[in-house]
Every structure is written in structure tokens, then in C-alpha cells.
Design an enzyme around this catalytic site. Structure first.
Site, PDB file in Angstrom:
ATOM      1  N   ASP A 178      -1.602   1.151  10.088  1.00 30.45           N
ATOM      2  CA  ASP A 178      -1.369  -0.039  10.898  1.00 30.45           C
ATOM      3  C   ASP A 178      -0.020  -0.669  10.610  1.00 30.45           C
ATOM      4  O   ASP A 178       0.367  -1.628  11.273  1.00 30.45           O
ATOM      5  CB  ASP A 178      -2.502  -1.053  10.679  1.00 30.45           C
ATOM      6  CG  ASP A 178      -3.267  -1.317  11.963  1.00 30.45           C
ATOM      7  OD1 ASP A 178      -3.170  -0.482  12.874  1.00 30.45           O
ATOM      8  OD2 ASP A 178      -3.944  -2.351  12.052  1.00 30.45           O
ATOM      9  N   ASP A 213     -11.106   2.908   2.451  1.00 26.52           N
ATOM     10  CA  ASP A 213      -9.823   2.220   2.363  1.00 26.52           C
ATOM     11  C   ASP A 213      -8.796   3.089   1.652  1.00 26.52           C
ATOM     12  O   ASP A 213      -9.143   3.972   0.864  1.00 26.52           O
ATOM     13  CB  ASP A 213      -9.974   0.901   1.604  1.00 26.52           C
ATOM     14  CG  ASP A 213     -10.677  -0.167   2.439  1.00 26.52           C
ATOM     15  OD1 ASP A 213     -10.809   0.041   3.659  1.00 26.52           O
ATOM     16  OD2 ASP A 213     -11.092  -1.187   1.863  1.00 26.52           O
ATOM     17  N   GLU A 242       0.866  -1.184   0.000  1.00 23.31           N
ATOM     18  CA  GLU A 242       0.000   0.000   0.000  1.00 23.31           C
ATOM     19  C   GLU A 242       0.904   1.237   0.000  1.00 23.31           C
ATOM     20  O   GLU A 242       1.176   1.828   1.050  1.00 23.31           O
ATOM     21  CB  GLU A 242      -0.924  -0.001   1.228  1.00 23.31           C
ATOM     22  CG  GLU A 242      -1.909  -1.151   1.214  1.00 23.31           C
ATOM     23  CD  GLU A 242      -2.829  -1.165   2.430  1.00 23.31           C
ATOM     24  OE1 GLU A 242      -3.842  -1.866   2.371  1.00 23.31           O
ATOM     25  OE2 GLU A 242      -2.539  -0.482   3.424  1.00 23.31           O
ATOM     26  N   ASP A 281     -16.862  -5.907   8.657  1.00 22.48           N
ATOM     27  CA  ASP A 281     -17.788  -4.910   8.144  1.00 22.48           C
ATOM     28  C   ASP A 281     -19.204  -5.475   8.004  1.00 22.48           C
ATOM     29  O   ASP A 281     -20.173  -4.857   8.457  1.00 22.48           O
ATOM     30  CB  ASP A 281     -17.289  -4.373   6.796  1.00 22.48           C
ATOM     31  CG  ASP A 281     -16.754  -5.464   5.886  1.00 22.48           C
ATOM     32  OD1 ASP A 281     -16.994  -6.658   6.167  1.00 22.48           O
ATOM     33  OD2 ASP A 281     -16.092  -5.132   4.887  1.00 22.48           O
TER      34      ASP A 281
END
Length: 626
Positions: free
Chosen positions: A32, A198, A3, A338
Site C-alpha cells: 500500500d 501482516d 516496514e 478485523d
């Protein structure tokens, strides 16, 4: 690495530039990975907002992700003043991006850069990304009169958070990160509405926040709405959607159908929540929330004081002996926290809204390899079935709390994983029986063939019509059928049996993050719509074994039929339907055969998988024959 910081800041900038009063916006990044490289990118982005936000507002820019905008927009040469500013902003963005990518490739922050912000000192005591203290930095304090852009307009609050992680404490993956953000934001801004998005899903529509607020502030029914869900959409889908990632039928047909039964499920991104619903509030007709008054909390503390007082809210021990992860925040111990959280909100009496505007609210990145797609589908199916097999099963947890229709709509997805069983039966048993000479279906001339023909033709025609109606191509539909086979025989199969093992106590939950970037050669093959098999995985072993099994059975079965005396009378041949089914499976697996035997590029099937799959397929055929 999976990411990239440059991707993260584009998502951050796109939501900071919403067409919404900036003093009412606060943007929080949960990192994170606890990376100082991501923090450096955020520092760079906080400076760039001072020129990016005025530019967006002045020229009505869409989309407001700089990367997406400059990739698609042409320089406005007809307006010299705008062209000059446009060129200047683009140069500034490319310079920032180059600095971030250069630093990321180097893998460390230089001493010169560390001196630019006090926050870098936090990493001096970090031993690893899984063992560190809470790192909280308010990069832009929206309450500070000095926090303004180049035109003197206020900027949104921008906060970086890497919650505390220690090896001896469970961190509960994405759900734990979200709950830490909910608590920290309640102390800093306490906005009554929370958008969860996200890192790879940038805002594609600057009006999304206003659109969502229209539902919450509706005078007649707004007080019933717990969350507003936008669809997942992707910008990198190929023309024929080689991995079936567009989710068009799900997003355009199935989920809108939820609206008549209580509202759509929460899909983890692109969702606007009431803070109260995420914190366990039950719906009642007397419930009232003042959304016009802005944030409830008026904190006059300095940023440094807030940073210190909020760190405890993101500590490992804060949730001990509390209801966080149970009745408050996102639910724990589920791979699809979710969906489970959305179900819990519906069971507390709230409705949800599915809003799918013509201009998509958010655009993300779909998987670019087959393995990424299958791993993602495995996590979804595993988590969904975990809900069904637990006390949160809609028929149990939702009894007398939601309608039976709403419970059934959830089961469309909660029962994905068990569909591996009938699919594997139809892929394996008819083919092996064809090889063995056992007829399973009526002859084509038999009237009993009509139910089979009706179900097959109507269902396929219905699926094809749905796919084409929502912008797909015939080749895209065929690719979708292939992925339907692959995911049910691999992703859903592993998801189903992993759940059984969890119930028996042999394994624990895990959360796999799919990569958002790919190597150049992988990206090129994806653009050419060549299936990517270039990795060793048990999923590929199953797919290749089943493909070879059907090829062997088709050859053996055809040999048996040809050797029969009545070969001329196809209509009376008892194996006609089995040959048709087996032949269809062989045709749909053509890319697998190419990957096994014909391709020479790095995306071919690994040799080890080719050898294993041949051995397993021959063994199955031998057992069927002898």
C-alpha cells in the site's frame, strides 16, 4: 521506512516455503506504499526462492524465514555436504539482503536494476504514493512449466500488487487493501482458503497451512468453520516484557475461552479464511465446498494478459455501488476492521477455531517504545468501542444470530475504552481528597474494610497467578500493571473521546501504522528495559501529570497525617487506605519520575512535557486545596 523491504521479503519467503504442495500455493503482497523499492526486493526474493525452497524441504528447516533461521541456527559442521550447502545459501541470502538494504538506503532504483524487470516501468507514471495507477506484476506464474526451482520442482505463484490510489477516492486503509487482494486473487488463483498475515509476522511453523486445513476438511464439523485463527506472538519480547506486549494472558487464557461460545474473534493476522465467508456467504447445513479439488479456476491466460485484466479489480472505482466493504470482504469505516469482520462472519452462522500449537505459527515484532505501544493500544480500543457504539454492537447485530455468551465475550475487548473513566477516578479523586483531608474509605479497623481487601487481594493474586503460569516473571507482572495504568489513562482515554467526537461528526477514522524498526540507541534501551519517553505526545503529558499529581498528594497527605495527634494509631486513621493507594501509584510511576528528572539519555521525558505536567499537577492540587 517503517516496514523495511528486507523484513517484508522474509515474511513472503517464509510462507512460500510452507510444507504444502507448491502448485496449490499463491502468495500475494499488498504494497500500500506503492514503492518501487519494495517491488525490487520482491524481484530479488523471487529469484532466491529457487534455491531457498529446495534447501528448506531437503533439510526440514524451521523457521523458514531466512533472517530468523540464520540468526538462530548453528552451522551443521558434523555433515560436510550440508555444511557446504548451508554456507552457500547463507552467503546468497546475505548478498541479497545487502543489495536490498543498499538500494533502500540510496532511496532509488538504479537504471541498471530497472532493466532487469519490465515491472519497474510502471513507476514512470507514478506521481506519488497516494496518486498512482494499479501496479500488478506476476513475478512467478505457478501455471508456467518454466517456473521451477533448481531441482525442477514447481514454485508457488508470487504476485505483487499496489492497488490504484487517487486523492479524491477513499482507500479504506488495510480493509481496502485486503478487499483488492481478495478480488485479484479470485481471478488469478481463486484458492478456496486465504491466509492473511501482516508483513512483520513471518511464518514460524511450516506445517501451519496443513494444520489449518485439517480443521476445514474435518468430515464432521469442518463445514461449519469460517476461519482458523492463530495467536499473535512476538520474537523481540524482553525478559520482563517492559511494555506488556507479550499478550500472553489474552492469547493463552482469554481467547481460548471463546472456543466454547462460537469461536475466537478475528485479530487481523495469522488467520486462515474460507474465501466464501469473506465474500459474504451465509452458513447453512447444506453448504459444501470441495477443498480436495484444489483451485476452482483453471485460467490458461498468460501472465501479461492476467496482469492487464486484473488491474481493474484493484481500481478506485471498482467498488462504487457494490457491497464491498459492507456485505462483502472486510468491513470499512472501522479502525479494527478485523474484529468487525469476524463478528459479521459469526453473525452469518459460521464458527471459528483458535489453534495455538506448541510451536507458534507466526512470530512478529512488538513495539520497542512506549509511544508505539500506546498508539497501537489507542487504535485497538478506539476501534473496538466504535463497534460497540454502532449498529454492529454484538447485542444488536448479533441478536438471535449468536449466543448471548458469544456476545458477552466480544464485549471484553469492545469495552476497553470506557474503562478509562473508573481508572481515572481512582487515580485522581482519592489522591486529591487525601490532600484536601476528605476520607473516602473505611478505617482499617472497620469491618467494612473486608470487601475492599478481598476484592483487591483476590483480583491481584489471580492476575499474578495467570501471568506466572504462562511463563512470565514477577517483574514482568509488575511492568504489566504499570502498562495497565498507562494504557487506561492515556490510550483508552483518547480512544474513548475520539469515538465521542466521531459520533458528533467532528473527526474521521484514521489508521496509524506502527514502526517495525528502531534506531540502535532505542533498541539498546529496549534491551536494557529502560522506558522510552523520547518523544512529545499528549499521552505522555497525561501520564506525567498524573504521576506528579499523586506524588504531590502523597507528600501533602502524609504531612497532614503526621501533624495529627493520633498518628501512632494507624489502624484508626481514616486516610490509611488512601495513603496506601496513593503510595502504590507513586511506586508504579517510578520510571516516569526517572524520565522527568533523573535520566540524561535521549529516552528521557522531553522538557516541554516536564514543564507542562508540573504546571497541570500544581494547578489541580491548588484547585483541590482552595
Amino acid at each position: 521506512m517503517i516496514e523495511p523491504p528486507s523484513m517484508v521479503i522474509n515474511t513472503v519467503l517464509s510462507v512460500m516455503a510452507y510444507n504444502y504442495p507448491p502448485e496449490k500455493l499463491s502468495v500475494y503482497l499488498s504494497d500500500d506504499g506503492g514503492s518501487d523499492l519494495t517491488f525490487y526486493a520482491m524481484v530479488e526474493a523471487s529469484r532466491f526462492t529457487k534455491i531457498w525452497l529446495p534447501f528448506c524441504n531437503k533439510f526440514k528447516v524451521e523457521p523458514r524465514s531466512p533472517e530468523a533461521y540464520f540468526r538462530t541456527a548453528a552451522e551443521p559442521l558434523e555433515d560436510p555436504a550440508m555444511a557446504k550447502e548451508w554456507s552457500s545459501i547463507k552467503t546468497s541470502y546475505e548478498d541479497m539482503k545487502k543489495r536490498i538494504e543498499t538500494t533502500t538506503e540510496r532511496g532509488q532504483i538504479s537504471e541498471e536494476l530497472r532493466k532487469e524487470h519490465k515491472g519497474f516501468s510502471e513507476w514512470n507514471s507514478v506521481s506519488s504514493r497516494r496518486d498512482h495507477q494499479t501496479i500488478l506484476q506476476i513475478l512467478i506464474n505457478g501455471k508456467d512449466p518454466k517456473a521451477v526451482d533448481i531441482e525442477g520442482q514447481p514454485l508457488p505463484t508470487l504476485v505483487y500488487l499496489a492497488r490504484e490510489k487517487r486523492p479524491q477516492y477513499r482507500h479504506n486503509f488495510k480493509a481496502g487493501a485486503m478487499n483488492a487482494l481478495i478480488r485479484v486473487s479470485s481471478r488469478i488463483s481463486n484458492a478456496p482458503i486465504i491466509l492473511n498475515v501482516d508483513c512483520d509476522m513471518y511464518s514460524n511453523n511450516s506445517a501451519s497451512a496443513r494444520d489449518a486445513m485439517c480443521f476445514f476438511m474435518d468430515e464432521e464439523n469442518g463445514h461449519e468453520i469460517g476461519f482458523v485463527q492463530f495467536p499473535q506472538a512476538f520474537e523481540n519480547i524482553t525478559k520482563n516484557d517492559v511494555y506488556g506486549s507479550s499478550l500472553n494472558v489474552i492469547m493463552e487464557v482469554e481467547i481460548p475461552g471463546f472456543d466454547g461460545h462460537g469461536g475466537p474473534l478475528y485479530i487481523g493476522t495469522g488467520c486462515f479464511h474460507r474465501r466464501d465467508t469473506l465474500c459474504g456467504q451465509k452458513y447453512s447445513k447444506e453448504y459444501k465446498a470441495d477443498l480436495k479439488g484444489g483451485n476452482d479456476r483453471k485460467v490458461e491466460e498468460s501472465a501479461s494478459v492476467l496482469e492487464e485484466t486484473c488491474k481493474v479489480l484493484a481500481s478506485c472505482t471498482y467498488e462504487n455501488n457494490t457491497q464491498w466493504g459492507k456485505e462483502m470482504g472486510l468491513k470499512y469505516d472501522c479502525a479494527v476492521e478485523d474484529v468487525l469482520t469476524g463478528l459479521a462472519i459469526h453473525c452469518r452462522g459460521w464458527r471459528s477455531i483458535y489453534f495455538n500449537p506448541e510451536r507458534k505459527g507466526f512470530l512478529g515484532v512488538a513495539p520497542t517504545t512506549l509511544l508505539q505501544a500506546l498508539v497501537q493500544l489507542k487504535r485497538w480500543s478506539e476501534g473496538d468501542f466504535q463497534i460497540f457504539a454502532s449498529r454492529y454492537c454484538p447485542f444488536v447485530h448479533g441478536y438471535r444470530k449468536t449466543s448471548l455468551k458469544h456476545q458477552l465475550t466480544y464485549c471484553i475487548y469492545l469495552l476497553w475504552a470506557p474503562t478509562c473513566l473508573p481508572t481515572l477516578y481512582y487515580v485522581v479523586v482519592p489522591s486529591l481528597c487525601l490532600l484536601r483531608g476528605i476520607s473516602l474509605f473505611p478505617e482499617i479497623s472497620n469491618p467494612w474494610i473486608l470487601p475492599f481487601a478481598f476484592v483487591i487481594s483476590v483480583h491481584r493474586a489471580y492476575c499474578l497467578g495467570d501471568f506466572l503460569w504462562w511463563g512470565g516473571t514477577f517483574q514482568g507482572w509488575w511492568n504489566d500493571q504499570r502498562m495497565w495504568l498507562f494504557k487506561r489513562t492515556s490510550s483508552f482515554f483518547f480512544g474513548f473521546f475520539d469515538n465521542i467526537l466521531k459520533l458528533l461528526g467532528f473527526t474521521k477514522s484514521a489508521f496509524v501504522v506502527t514502526a517495525k524498526v528502531a534506531d540502535d540507541d532505542v533498541s539498546q534501551r529496549y534491551e536494557e528495559e529502560l522506558m522510552e519517553f523520547g518523544a512529545s505526545s499528549p499521552m505522555f503529558t497525561i501520564i506525567a501529570t498524573l504521576a506528579l499529581l499523586n506524588a504531590f498528594c502523597l507528600v501533602g497527605g502524609m504531612k497532614r497525617v503526621i501533624m495529627q495527634e493520633d498518628v501512632q494509631n494507624l489502624l484508626s486513621n481514616p486516610f490509611a487506605l488512601q495513603i496506601l493507594l496513593c503510595g502504590l501509584l507513586v511506586i508504579i510511576n517510578l520510571p516516569v519520575y526517572q524520565g522527568l528528572f533523573l535520566r540524561k539519555d535521549n529516552g528521557r521525558m522531553p522538557t516541554s512535557i516536564t514543564q507542562r505536567s508540573i504546571m497541570f499537577a500544581l494547578l489541580a492540587c491548588a484547585l483541590a486545596l482552595y
